[in-house]
Design a protein around this motif. Structure first.
Motif, PDB file in Angstrom:
ATOM      1  N   ASN A   1     -12.094   4.632  23.622  1.00 21.76           N
ATOM      2  CA  ASN A   1     -13.423   5.025  23.134  1.00 21.76           C
ATOM      3  C   ASN A   1     -13.835   6.357  23.774  1.00 21.76           C
ATOM      4  O   ASN A   1     -13.137   6.867  24.663  1.00 21.76           O
ATOM      5  CB  ASN A   1     -14.467   3.936  23.434  1.00 21.76           C
ATOM      6  CG  ASN A   1     -14.510   3.566  24.897  1.00 21.76           C
ATOM      7  OD1 ASN A   1     -14.822   4.405  25.734  1.00 21.76           O
ATOM      8  ND2 ASN A   1     -14.157   2.330  25.219  1.00 21.76           N
ATOM      9  N   GLY A   2     -14.974   6.886  23.335  1.00 20.15           N
ATOM     10  CA  GLY A   2     -15.429   8.183  23.830  1.00 20.15           C
ATOM     11  C   GLY A   2     -15.839   8.147  25.293  1.00 20.15           C
ATOM     12  O   GLY A   2     -15.658   9.132  26.021  1.00 20.15           O
ATOM     13  N   THR A   3     -16.388   7.027  25.723  1.00 13.66           N
ATOM     14  CA  THR A   3     -16.827   6.910  27.115  1.00 13.66           C
ATOM     15  C   THR A   3     -15.634   6.996  28.064  1.00 13.66           C
ATOM     16  O   THR A   3     -15.673   7.713  29.072  1.00 13.66           O
ATOM     17  CB  THR A   3     -17.586   5.576  27.307  1.00 13.66           C
ATOM     18  OG1 THR A   3     -18.644   5.521  26.340  1.00 13.66           O
ATOM     19  CG2 THR A   3     -18.173   5.475  28.693  1.00 13.66           C
TER      20      THR A   3
ATOM     21  N   ILE B   1     -14.524  10.552  28.421  1.00 11.04           N
ATOM     22  CA  ILE B   1     -15.298  11.358  29.378  1.00 11.04           C
ATOM     23  C   ILE B   1     -14.847  11.045  30.809  1.00 11.04           C
ATOM     24  O   ILE B   1     -14.572  11.948  31.607  1.00 11.04           O
ATOM     25  CB  ILE B   1     -16.818  11.095  29.246  1.00 11.04           C
ATOM     26  CG1 ILE B   1     -17.308  11.453  27.837  1.00 11.04           C
ATOM     27  CG2 ILE B   1     -17.597  11.911  30.293  1.00 11.04           C
ATOM     28  CD1 ILE B   1     -18.773  11.069  27.579  1.00 11.04           C
TER      29      ILE B   1
ATOM     30  N   THR C   1     -29.545  13.219  25.301  1.00 12.44           N
ATOM     31  CA  THR C   1     -28.221  12.820  24.814  1.00 12.44           C
ATOM     32  C   THR C   1     -28.118  11.314  24.868  1.00 12.44           C
ATOM     33  O   THR C   1     -28.999  10.624  25.406  1.00 12.44           O
ATOM     34  CB  THR C   1     -27.086  13.445  25.655  1.00 12.44           C
ATOM     35  OG1 THR C   1     -25.808  13.071  25.106  1.00 12.44           O
ATOM     36  CG2 THR C   1     -27.127  12.984  27.108  1.00 12.44           C
ATOM     37  N   TYR C   2     -27.026  10.803  24.315  1.00  9.65           N
ATOM     38  CA  TYR C   2     -26.707   9.388  24.464  1.00  9.65           C
ATOM     39  C   TYR C   2     -26.419   9.141  25.949  1.00  9.65           C
ATOM     40  O   TYR C   2     -25.745   9.938  26.601  1.00  9.65           O
ATOM     41  CB  TYR C   2     -25.498   9.057  23.588  1.00  9.65           C
ATOM     42  CG  TYR C   2     -25.045   7.629  23.635  1.00  9.65           C
ATOM     43  CD1 TYR C   2     -25.938   6.593  23.426  1.00  9.65           C
ATOM     44  CD2 TYR C   2     -23.720   7.318  23.895  1.00  9.65           C
ATOM     45  CE1 TYR C   2     -25.521   5.275  23.473  1.00  9.65           C
ATOM     46  CE2 TYR C   2     -23.293   6.002  23.936  1.00  9.65           C
ATOM     47  CZ  TYR C   2     -24.200   4.991  23.730  1.00  9.65           C
ATOM     48  OH  TYR C   2     -23.782   3.702  23.775  1.00  9.65           O
TER      49      TYR C   2
ATOM     50  N   ALA D   1     -24.438   7.493  27.680  1.00 13.76           N
ATOM     51  CA  ALA D   1     -23.056   7.449  28.182  1.00 13.76           C
ATOM     52  C   ALA D   1     -22.588   8.803  28.705  1.00 13.76           C
ATOM     53  O   ALA D   1     -21.736   8.867  29.596  1.00 13.76           O
ATOM     54  CB  ALA D   1     -22.100   6.950  27.100  1.00 13.76           C
ATOM     55  N   THR D   2     -23.124   9.904  28.154  1.00 10.34           N
ATOM     56  CA  THR D   2     -22.749  11.231  28.652  1.00 10.34           C
ATOM     57  C   THR D   2     -23.016  11.300  30.158  1.00 10.34           C
ATOM     58  O   THR D   2     -22.203  11.813  30.927  1.00 10.34           O
ATOM     59  CB  THR D   2     -23.587  12.340  27.963  1.00 10.34           C
ATOM     60  OG1 THR D   2     -23.601  12.115  26.553  1.00 10.34           O
ATOM     61  CG2 THR D   2     -23.049  13.706  28.263  1.00 10.34           C
TER      62      THR D   2
ATOM     63  N   VAL E   1     -23.214  18.811  25.016  1.00  6.96           N
ATOM     64  CA  VAL E   1     -23.120  17.878  23.889  1.00  6.96           C
ATOM     65  C   VAL E   1     -23.441  18.663  22.611  1.00  6.96           C
ATOM     66  O   VAL E   1     -24.515  19.251  22.497  1.00  6.96           O
ATOM     67  CB  VAL E   1     -24.114  16.703  24.054  1.00  6.96           C
ATOM     68  CG1 VAL E   1     -24.091  15.798  22.822  1.00  6.96           C
ATOM     69  CG2 VAL E   1     -23.792  15.905  25.316  1.00  6.96           C
TER      70      VAL E   1
ATOM     71  N   GLU F   1     -18.515  17.946  25.068  1.00  4.28           N
ATOM     72  CA  GLU F   1     -18.817  16.553  24.722  1.00  4.28           C
ATOM     73  C   GLU F   1     -19.032  16.557  23.213  1.00  4.28           C
ATOM     74  O   GLU F   1     -20.141  16.786  22.722  1.00  4.28           O
ATOM     75  CB  GLU F   1     -20.063  16.089  25.485  1.00  4.28           C
ATOM     76  CG  GLU F   1     -20.024  14.620  25.879  1.00  4.28           C
ATOM     77  CD  GLU F   1     -20.519  13.699  24.794  1.00  4.28           C
ATOM     78  OE1 GLU F   1     -20.252  13.971  23.621  1.00  4.28           O
ATOM     79  OE2 GLU F   1     -21.190  12.710  25.147  1.00  4.28           O
TER      80      GLU F   1
ATOM     81  N   ALA G   1     -18.379  14.131  21.059  1.00  2.00           N
ATOM     82  CA  ALA G   1     -18.307  12.755  20.546  1.00  2.00           C
ATOM     83  C   ALA G   1     -18.785  12.667  19.102  1.00  2.00           C
ATOM     84  O   ALA G   1     -18.322  11.822  18.338  1.00  2.00           O
ATOM     85  CB  ALA G   1     -19.132  11.809  21.417  1.00  2.00           C
ATOM     86  N   ILE G   2     -19.734  13.581  18.744  1.00  2.00           N
ATOM     87  CA  ILE G   2     -20.294  13.540  17.390  1.00  2.00           C
ATOM     88  C   ILE G   2     -20.178  14.919  16.720  1.00  2.00           C
ATOM     89  O   ILE G   2     -21.070  15.333  15.989  1.00  2.00           O
ATOM     90  CB  ILE G   2     -21.768  13.052  17.415  1.00  2.00           C
ATOM     91  CG1 ILE G   2     -22.577  13.757  18.515  1.00  2.00           C
ATOM     92  CG2 ILE G   2     -21.838  11.547  17.594  1.00  2.00           C
ATOM     93  CD1 ILE G   2     -24.054  13.365  18.542  1.00  2.00           C
TER      94      ILE G   2
ATOM     95  N   SER H   1     -15.397  10.760  19.929  1.00  2.00           N
ATOM     96  CA  SER H   1     -15.476   9.305  19.761  1.00  2.00           C
ATOM     97  C   SER H   1     -15.182   8.945  18.307  1.00  2.00           C
ATOM     98  O   SER H   1     -15.501   9.711  17.389  1.00  2.00           O
ATOM     99  CB  SER H   1     -16.877   8.813  20.133  1.00  2.00           C
ATOM    100  OG  SER H   1     -17.077   7.491  19.659  1.00  2.00           O
TER     101      SER H   1
ATOM    102  N   GLN I   1     -16.164   5.748  17.271  1.00  2.00           N
ATOM    103  CA  GLN I   1     -16.986   4.544  17.105  1.00  2.00           C
ATOM    104  C   GLN I   1     -17.525   4.527  15.671  1.00  2.00           C
ATOM    105  O   GLN I   1     -17.556   5.559  14.992  1.00  2.00           O
ATOM    106  CB  GLN I   1     -18.104   4.585  18.167  1.00  2.00           C
ATOM    107  CG  GLN I   1     -18.907   3.299  18.315  1.00  2.00           C
ATOM    108  CD  GLN I   1     -20.055   3.243  17.341  1.00  2.00           C
ATOM    109  OE1 GLN I   1     -20.529   4.279  16.900  1.00  2.00           O
ATOM    110  NE2 GLN I   1     -20.476   2.046  17.006  1.00  2.00           N
TER     111      GLN I   1
ATOM    112  N   LYS J   1     -19.690   7.298  13.872  1.00  2.00           N
ATOM    113  CA  LYS J   1     -19.286   8.705  13.943  1.00  2.00           C
ATOM    114  C   LYS J   1     -18.668   9.188  12.626  1.00  2.00           C
ATOM    115  O   LYS J   1     -18.387   8.380  11.731  1.00  2.00           O
ATOM    116  CB  LYS J   1     -18.308   8.915  15.095  1.00  2.00           C
ATOM    117  CG  LYS J   1     -18.635   8.181  16.380  1.00  2.00           C
ATOM    118  CD  LYS J   1     -19.927   8.610  17.066  1.00  2.00           C
ATOM    119  CE  LYS J   1     -20.049   7.890  18.400  1.00  2.00           C
ATOM    120  NZ  LYS J   1     -21.299   8.065  19.081  1.00  2.00           N
TER     121      LYS J   1
ATOM    122  N   GLY K   1     -12.683   3.902  19.309  1.00  2.00           N
ATOM    123  CA  GLY K   1     -11.599   4.844  19.579  1.00  2.00           C
ATOM    124  C   GLY K   1     -12.156   6.108  20.194  1.00  2.00           C
ATOM    125  O   GLY K   1     -13.364   6.368  20.114  1.00  2.00           O
TER     126      GLY K   1
HETATM  127  C1  LIG Z   1     -21.018   7.717  20.674  1.00  2.00           C
HETATM  128  C2  LIG Z   1     -21.270   8.710  21.738  1.00  2.00           C
HETATM  129  C3  LIG Z   1     -20.597   8.670  22.970  1.00  2.00           C
HETATM  130  C4  LIG Z   1     -19.718   7.527  23.391  1.00  2.00           C
HETATM  131  O1  LIG Z   1     -18.669   7.236  22.560  1.00  2.00           O
HETATM  132  P1  LIG Z   1     -18.135   5.715  22.506  1.00  2.00           P
HETATM  133  O2  LIG Z   1     -16.892   5.820  21.696  1.00  2.00           O
HETATM  134  O3  LIG Z   1     -19.200   4.887  21.865  1.00  2.00           O
HETATM  135  O4  LIG Z   1     -17.847   5.295  23.913  1.00  2.00           O
HETATM  136  C5  LIG Z   1     -20.832   9.689  23.873  1.00  2.00           C
HETATM  137  N1  LIG Z   1     -21.677  10.684  23.602  1.00  2.00           N
HETATM  138  C6  LIG Z   1     -22.360  10.770  22.449  1.00  2.00           C
HETATM  139  C7  LIG Z   1     -23.273  11.923  22.210  1.00  2.00           C
HETATM  140  C8  LIG Z   1     -22.195   9.772  21.482  1.00  2.00           C
HETATM  141  O5  LIG Z   1     -22.914   9.826  20.347  1.00  2.00           O
END
Ligand SMILES: *Cc1c(COP(=O)(O)O)cnc(C)c1O
Length: 413
Positions: A71-73, A76, A97-98, A100-101, A143, A169, A171-172, A193, A195, A198, A205
């Motif tokens: 996954n994206g997390t 990172i 941001t989300y 998780a960043t 991001v 970053e 992810a999106i 990411s 997910q 996305k 993934g």
């Molecule tokens: C979805 C997302 C993540 C994390 O990705 P995952 O695959 O859900 O772990 C990180 N940063 C941003 C901005 C996201 O939108």
């Protein structure tokens, strides 16, 4: 229709035909999955799908190498570890941001330093980044918000001046471009990411890409606990304290097909987003995410706009989003400013961190005014609203206008 009953109050929905569904798939994904199934090679150790996807995704973004992960997390965390970032190091991330960043930084024992974002693009403000740099700063993690690329010219200049690593970053931001160059190879490395929400997905993934082959090897090391070159004789000597972040063959096979769809889907979203920007320009109280002229392709993994409640009879953003969903428009509020989340307010990062660890800043006293306003005002639409035709876009605008007309007249009545 100035007083049409809102769908949330039992009226008929503004959206008469549904938007395209997401995720999108057809017999190509089905065939890819069945082929892996029948091959009985479900793990990347014996299959070929993960390796092929890594090559194709890196090449698509103009990077030399990749490591697909769960996954994206994880992407990172592994990137930070592989860049040698750990305890005592600071990583600058946007305050909008989300979460998780920022939490991924804490998970490798480093400290996220929050910096404010640009009020128009919602991406890291290079001046705020420069002001946040301390002798402990090691990296910047911009991001690319909803696919709008951060000002990488200014950011790379700041990074070079201070000797900092730049991790995109993304992810999106699959397939977005800055002055004609794809994201993913604009800094030292990048993460994405896959997910479900996305712009391309296998449910879950993630991937790390970079032009630095040695860095990708180090990512593999921490994501497998051993080096990529399996050498039985050396087993034990090529081991490190790592984890298992491997992607399986079936999602990789699906993602290879999803990547083939990306260009067409981005082109459609770009077309519909331009129309939507134009139509919403005439709707009071709604301001779409701005666009830096140097962003030559915006993947629109979400459509974001600022909502001004005053123009909607002071209807709170939360209610506006509920009303929009009831009208048939998939909408949600994006993010709480990172420093306003309970986690960061209380520094409740146990068991990895004690709240009174001297390395942790006091996030409660921090002010990031733009991020705070955006957290309040920004409304996101699922990118599938941009995958239909122009009639879909017109109906979407109609839904927003219906709510506004209802609220405006409800107030004076
Ligand atoms: C979805 C997302 C993540 C994390 O990705 P995952 O695959 O859900 O772990 C990180 N940063 C941003 C901005 C996201 O939108």
């Amino acid at each position: 229709m100035s007083r049409a009953t809102l769908a949330i109050h039992g009226g008929s929905t503004a959206k008469t035909k549904p938007f395209p569904e997401w995720p999108i798939y057809d017999e190509r994904e089905a065939a890819a999955v069945v082929a892996v199934l029948e091959s009985r090679q479900w793990a990347q150790s014996s299959g070929s799908q993960v390796a092929a996807f890594e090559r194709e995704f890196a090449a698509y973004h103009g990077a030399g190498g990749a490591l697909a992960v769960g996954n994206g997390t994880q992407a990172i965390e592994l990137s930070l570890l592989a860049h040698g970032i750990g305890r005592g190091d600071e990583v600058i991330v946007p305050a909008f941001t989300y979460i998780a960043t920022a939490t991924a930084v804490l998970c490798v024992n480093a400290v996220p330093t929050l910096a404010d974002v640009d009020p128009h693009t919602y991406c890291l403000d290079p001046a705020a980044v420069e002001a946040a740099i301390t002798p402990r700063t090691r990296a910047i993690m911009p991001v690319h918000m909803a696919g709008h690329v951060t000002d990488m010219d200014a950011l790379n200049t700041v990074a070079r001046r201070h000797g900092l690593v730049v991790i995109e970053e993304a992810a999106i931001a699959h397939g977005s471009e800055w002055r004609g160059r794809r994201v993913g190879a604009l800094g030292d490395s990048a993460i994405f990411s896959f997910q479900a929400i996305k712009a391309m997905t296998a449910g879950e993934g993630g991937i790390i890409i970079s032009n630095n082959a040695e860095f990708i090897d180090r990512c593999f090391l921490f994501g497998n606990g051993r080096s990529r070159q399996v050498n039985r004789a050396a087993l034990g000597r090529d081991q490190v304290l790592g984890s298992n972040c491997r992607l399986a063959e079936m999602p990789a096979a699906m993602l290879r097909v999803q990547l083939q769809r990306l260009d067409k889907q981005i082109a459609r979203r770009e077309h519909n987003a331009a129309l939507l920007d134009q139509l919403l320009g005439d709707v009071e109280g709604v301001t779409p995410q701005g666009r830096d002229g140097r962003v030559t392709r915006h993947c629109h993994s979400m459509y974001m706009f600022r909502y001004n409640a005053a123009a909607f009879g002071d209807m709170p953003g939360r209610e506006f989003v509920e009303a929009l969903n009831a009208e048939g428009v998939p909408a949600f509020q994006a993010f709480t400013a990172v420093h306003h989340t309970p986690l960061f307010r209380q520094r409740s990062f146990a068991p990895r961190w004690r709240a009174d660890d001297p390395l942790l800043p006091d996030y409660t006293s921090a002010r990031h005014p733009v991020a705070e306003v955006l957290a309040d005002e920004v409304v996101c639409l699922h990118h599938r609203v941009l995958l239909g035709d122009e009639a879909d876009v017109n109906e979407l605008v109609g839904a927003i206008e219906k709510i506004r007309a209802h609220q405006a007249t409800a107030c004076v009545a």
